[in-house]
Design a protein around this motif. Structure first.
Motif, PDB file in Angstrom:
ATOM      1  N   LEU A 193      -5.474  20.210  42.405  1.00 52.21           N
ATOM      2  CA  LEU A 193      -4.659  18.995  42.427  1.00 52.21           C
ATOM      3  C   LEU A 193      -5.497  17.715  42.372  1.00 52.21           C
ATOM      4  CD1 LEU A 193      -2.038  20.036  45.146  1.00 52.21           C
ATOM      5  CD2 LEU A 193      -1.830  20.177  42.652  1.00 52.21           C
ATOM      6  N   ALA A 194      -6.778  17.856  42.077  1.00 53.13           N
ATOM      7  CA  ALA A 194      -7.699  16.711  42.076  1.00 53.13           C
ATOM      8  C   ALA A 194      -7.302  15.670  41.037  1.00 53.13           C
ATOM      9  CB  ALA A 194      -9.110  17.207  41.773  1.00 53.13           C
ATOM     10  N   PRO A 195      -7.773  14.440  41.216  1.00 51.54           N
ATOM     11  CA  PRO A 195      -7.561  13.434  40.167  1.00 51.54           C
ATOM     12  C   PRO A 195      -8.127  13.930  38.838  1.00 51.54           C
ATOM     13  CG  PRO A 195      -8.499  12.418  42.141  1.00 51.54           C
ATOM     14  CD  PRO A 195      -8.541  13.893  42.358  1.00 51.54           C
ATOM     15  N   VAL A 196      -7.494  13.541  37.766  1.00 50.15           N
ATOM     16  CA  VAL A 196      -7.909  13.983  36.425  1.00 50.15           C
ATOM     17  C   VAL A 196      -9.380  13.617  36.190  1.00 50.15           C
ATOM     18  CG1 VAL A 196      -7.530  13.700  33.943  1.00 50.15           C
ATOM     19  CG2 VAL A 196      -5.576  13.803  35.500  1.00 50.15           C
ATOM     20  N   GLY A 197     -10.155  14.614  35.749  1.00 54.68           N
ATOM     21  CA  GLY A 197     -11.560  14.366  35.417  1.00 54.68           C
ATOM     22  C   GLY A 197     -12.526  14.567  36.558  1.00 54.68           C
ATOM     23  N   TYR A 198     -12.030  14.846  37.759  1.00 53.82           N
ATOM     24  CA  TYR A 198     -12.918  14.975  38.917  1.00 53.82           C
ATOM     25  C   TYR A 198     -13.316  16.416  39.222  1.00 53.82           C
ATOM     26  CZ  TYR A 198     -12.955  10.064  40.078  1.00 53.82           C
ATOM     27  OH  TYR A 198     -13.192   8.709  40.031  1.00 53.82           O
ATOM     28  N   VAL A 199     -12.667  17.384  38.579  1.00 48.08           N
ATOM     29  CA  VAL A 199     -13.021  18.796  38.767  1.00 48.08           C
ATOM     30  C   VAL A 199     -13.025  19.462  37.393  1.00 48.08           C
ATOM     31  CG1 VAL A 199     -12.302  21.008  39.739  1.00 48.08           C
ATOM     32  CG2 VAL A 199     -12.080  18.929  41.099  1.00 48.08           C
ATOM     33  N   ARG A 200     -14.106  20.196  37.117  1.00 45.75           N
ATOM     34  CA  ARG A 200     -14.223  20.895  35.830  1.00 45.75           C
ATOM     35  C   ARG A 200     -14.622  22.346  36.091  1.00 45.75           C
ATOM     36  NH1 ARG A 200     -18.617  21.628  32.069  1.00 45.75           N
ATOM     37  NH2 ARG A 200     -19.999  20.373  33.396  1.00 45.75           N
ATOM     38  N   ALA A 201     -13.827  23.280  35.580  1.00 44.06           N
ATOM     39  CA  ALA A 201     -14.166  24.701  35.709  1.00 44.06           C
ATOM     40  C   ALA A 201     -15.327  25.009  34.772  1.00 44.06           C
ATOM     41  CB  ALA A 201     -12.961  25.559  35.364  1.00 44.06           C
ATOM     42  N   VAL A 226     -17.678  19.382  40.754  1.00 44.55           N
ATOM     43  CA  VAL A 226     -16.754  18.530  41.512  1.00 44.55           C
ATOM     44  C   VAL A 226     -17.388  17.157  41.722  1.00 44.55           C
ATOM     45  CG1 VAL A 226     -15.440  18.294  43.656  1.00 44.55           C
ATOM     46  CG2 VAL A 226     -15.839  20.569  42.678  1.00 44.55           C
ATOM     47  N   ARG A 227     -16.636  16.123  41.393  1.00 46.99           N
ATOM     48  CA  ARG A 227     -17.104  14.740  41.571  1.00 46.99           C
ATOM     49  C   ARG A 227     -16.358  14.094  42.737  1.00 46.99           C
ATOM     50  NH1 ARG A 227     -15.071  12.296  36.404  1.00 46.99           N
ATOM     51  NH2 ARG A 227     -15.887  10.383  37.332  1.00 46.99           N
ATOM     52  N   LYS A 228     -17.107  13.421  43.604  1.00 48.79           N
ATOM     53  CA  LYS A 228     -16.493  12.690  44.710  1.00 48.79           C
ATOM     54  C   LYS A 228     -17.100  11.293  44.789  1.00 48.79           C
ATOM     55  CE  LYS A 228     -15.807  16.813  47.616  1.00 48.79           C
ATOM     56  NZ  LYS A 228     -16.910  17.763  47.429  1.00 48.79           N
ATOM     57  N   PRO A 229     -16.256  10.267  44.904  1.00 49.01           N
ATOM     58  CA  PRO A 229     -16.804   8.920  45.083  1.00 49.01           C
ATOM     59  C   PRO A 229     -17.325   8.747  46.508  1.00 49.01           C
ATOM     60  CG  PRO A 229     -14.399   8.850  45.106  1.00 49.01           C
ATOM     61  CD  PRO A 229     -14.789  10.277  44.836  1.00 49.01           C
ATOM     62  N   THR A 230     -18.385   7.955  46.671  1.00 52.03           N
ATOM     63  CA  THR A 230     -18.871   7.575  48.002  1.00 52.03           C
ATOM     64  C   THR A 230     -19.322   6.121  47.931  1.00 52.03           C
ATOM     65  OG1 THR A 230     -21.256   8.004  47.794  1.00 52.03           O
ATOM     66  CG2 THR A 230     -19.852   9.922  48.218  1.00 52.03           C
ATOM     67  N   ARG A 231     -19.636   5.546  49.084  1.00 52.69           N
ATOM     68  CA  ARG A 231     -20.104   4.154  49.112  1.00 52.69           C
ATOM     69  C   ARG A 231     -21.469   4.016  48.439  1.00 52.69           C
ATOM     70  NH1 ARG A 231     -20.269   5.859  54.447  1.00 52.69           N
ATOM     71  NH2 ARG A 231     -18.284   4.797  54.872  1.00 52.69           N
ATOM     72  N   TRP A 284     -30.286  15.286  38.598  1.00 47.74           N
ATOM     73  CA  TRP A 284     -29.261  16.223  39.080  1.00 47.74           C
ATOM     74  C   TRP A 284     -27.946  16.009  38.337  1.00 47.74           C
ATOM     75  CZ3 TRP A 284     -27.966  20.545  41.381  1.00 47.74           C
ATOM     76  CH2 TRP A 284     -26.649  20.718  41.814  1.00 47.74           C
ATOM     77  N   ALA A 285     -27.531  14.747  38.218  1.00 46.89           N
ATOM     78  CA  ALA A 285     -26.260  14.442  37.544  1.00 46.89           C
ATOM     79  C   ALA A 285     -26.291  14.961  36.100  1.00 46.89           C
ATOM     80  CB  ALA A 285     -25.997  12.937  37.577  1.00 46.89           C
ATOM     81  N   LYS A 286     -27.410  14.750  35.424  1.00 45.62           N
ATOM     82  CA  LYS A 286     -27.524  15.214  34.036  1.00 45.62           C
ATOM     83  C   LYS A 286     -27.435  16.734  33.965  1.00 45.62           C
ATOM     84  CE  LYS A 286     -30.571  15.027  30.006  1.00 45.62           C
ATOM     85  NZ  LYS A 286     -31.900  14.614  29.482  1.00 45.62           N
ATOM     86  N   LEU A 287     -28.110  17.405  34.896  1.00 42.96           N
ATOM     87  CA  LEU A 287     -28.109  18.873  34.910  1.00 42.96           C
ATOM     88  C   LEU A 287     -26.710  19.425  35.151  1.00 42.96           C
ATOM     89  CD1 LEU A 287     -29.232  21.738  35.126  1.00 42.96           C
ATOM     90  CD2 LEU A 287     -30.036  21.189  37.431  1.00 42.96           C
ATOM     91  N   VAL A 288     -26.053  18.944  36.190  1.00 47.25           N
ATOM     92  CA  VAL A 288     -24.782  19.550  36.590  1.00 47.25           C
ATOM     93  C   VAL A 288     -23.667  19.216  35.591  1.00 47.25           C
ATOM     94  CG1 VAL A 288     -23.910  17.747  38.152  1.00 47.25           C
ATOM     95  CG2 VAL A 288     -23.501  20.152  38.683  1.00 47.25           C
ATOM     96  N   HIS A 289     -23.710  18.009  35.004  1.00 46.08           N
ATOM     97  CA  HIS A 289     -22.679  17.658  34.023  1.00 46.08           C
ATOM     98  C   HIS A 289     -22.908  18.373  32.687  1.00 46.08           C
ATOM     99  CE1 HIS A 289     -20.431  14.945  36.469  1.00 46.08           C
ATOM    100  NE2 HIS A 289     -21.466  14.161  36.708  1.00 46.08           N
TER     101      HIS A 289
END
Length: 341
Positions: free
Chosen positions: A209-217, A286-291, A325-330
């Motif tokens: 039920l995540a926001p669109v684009g925040y979870v990718r199988a 899984v993407r999560k926003p933080t401060r 890390w971001a480049k690898l995981v995406h």
């Protein structure tokens, strides 16, 4: 079956299969691992003063800690220090031994004095939640003193029966708009669990039920790809694995990644990880926003929707995610569509 008979049966089984692990042997014998450990003539039952015992483990010096679930075994070597516990929740916060405790799940504790002296803790179902093994660098005298101080009368292990987990509420019963807004408003990754609890969601349902684009199988091959790439790039990562009673964390590089049968392993000095890949069912980026900016993880689940292992890039509060890390995981490959016959 009484303890003596159980132990004799175990010795017969072990004689024919010397490498058989206690957890697997217990399953073959139709008992829980806690019942098998209790039957060991060399085991000593401990008083259930978990916070006190954990607070004294620093005196043992260098130990190996093991925390696992059915599909992941996480082993770390170091000094067990900086333990703090409030009520049923606690942590040990060190570069090497980094743990989160959920002591409401702990019921049985034993000291084992055999070839590898250890302290072993089990939940109400008789499953191991956490183990601490002495090493050649450990203080044996401190171990003996701790065990004598917390030794109890021999306990009878009576595991609770397992119940089927409560059924997920229908997706249509969830205020999806409010949940997605809550996700988008996250300021810290630690706020995610309270968010799920507020909406009474399981983890798989929250991802669904995540926001669109925040979870990718992604493909299950991603687990191996990620570990090999992190090793090749010398990219420091965080590896979380555990169970209802304990979560164990590795922070730093991984070097030696080896597949053996169904197991994918990291075999490094001070850190071993064993993943039984045939029990992995789904994996998600899984993407999560933080401060501090967006934080991305790889999360892996079994066929019951239970979390097996989570990976993050090495990060401390106040610092953004590592670009490598971001480049690898995406870049991990999408899961192929499953054909319904």
């Amino acid at each position: 079956m009484n303890a003596s008979t159980l132990w004799q049966n175990y010795l017969h089984l072990k004689a024919s299969e010397p490498k058989l692990r206690a957890r697997d042997a217990a399953a073959r014998l139709g008992v829980t691992e806690a019942e098998l450990v209790a039957a060991d003539p060399l085991s000593i039952t401990l008083f259930p003063k978990w916070a006190d015992i954990l607070g004294e483990l620093e005196s043992l010096g260098v130990v190996m800690t093991l925390t696992r679930n059915e599909a992941a075994v996480h082993e770390k070597t170091g000094i067990y220090a900086n333990v703090s516990i409030q009520g049923e929740i606690g942590l040990a916060l060190n570069p090497e031994i980094d743990l989160r405790f959920f002591l409401q799940s702990w019921r049985y504790g034993f000291a084992l004095r055999g070839e590898r002296p250890s302290l072993q803790f089990f939940d109400r179902h008789g499953d191991a939640v956490h183990k601490v093994f002495l090493t050649t660098e450990s203080n044996q005298a401190a171990y003996d003193e701790l065990v004598s101080r917390y030794a109890s009368c021999h306990a009878t292990v009576e595991p609770d029966r397992r119940h089927e987990p409560a059924a997920e509420q229908p997706d249509t019963a969830v205020d999806t708009t409010a949940f997605r807004q809550g996700w988008l408003n996250l300021a810290d990754t630690h706020e995610f669990f309270p968010l799920m609890r507020r909406f009474n969601l399981t983890r798989p349902q929250a991802l669904r039920l995540a926001p669109v684009g925040y979870v990718r199988a992604v493909s299950l091959e991603s687990v191996s790809l990620l570990l090999h790439a992190a090793a090749e790039q010398d990219l420091p990562i965080m590896v979380f694995a555990g169970n209802q009673g304990c979560l164990q964390i590795h922070t730093g590089p991984v070097k030696k990644v080896v597949a053996m049968g169904p197991w994918l392993n990291v075999l490094d000095p001070g850190f071993n990880l064993h993943l039984r890949m045939d029990l992995f069912d789904t994996a998600f980026v899984v993407r999560k926003p933080t401060r501090d900016g967006e934080v991305t993880s790889l999360e892996c689940y079994d066929s019951d929707g239970q979390l097996i292992v989570q990976y993050f890039g090495e990060r401390k509060p106040g610092r953004p995610e590592l670009p490598g890390w971001a480049k690898l995981v995406h870049g991990l490959p999408d899961r192929e569509a499953r054909h319904v016959h």
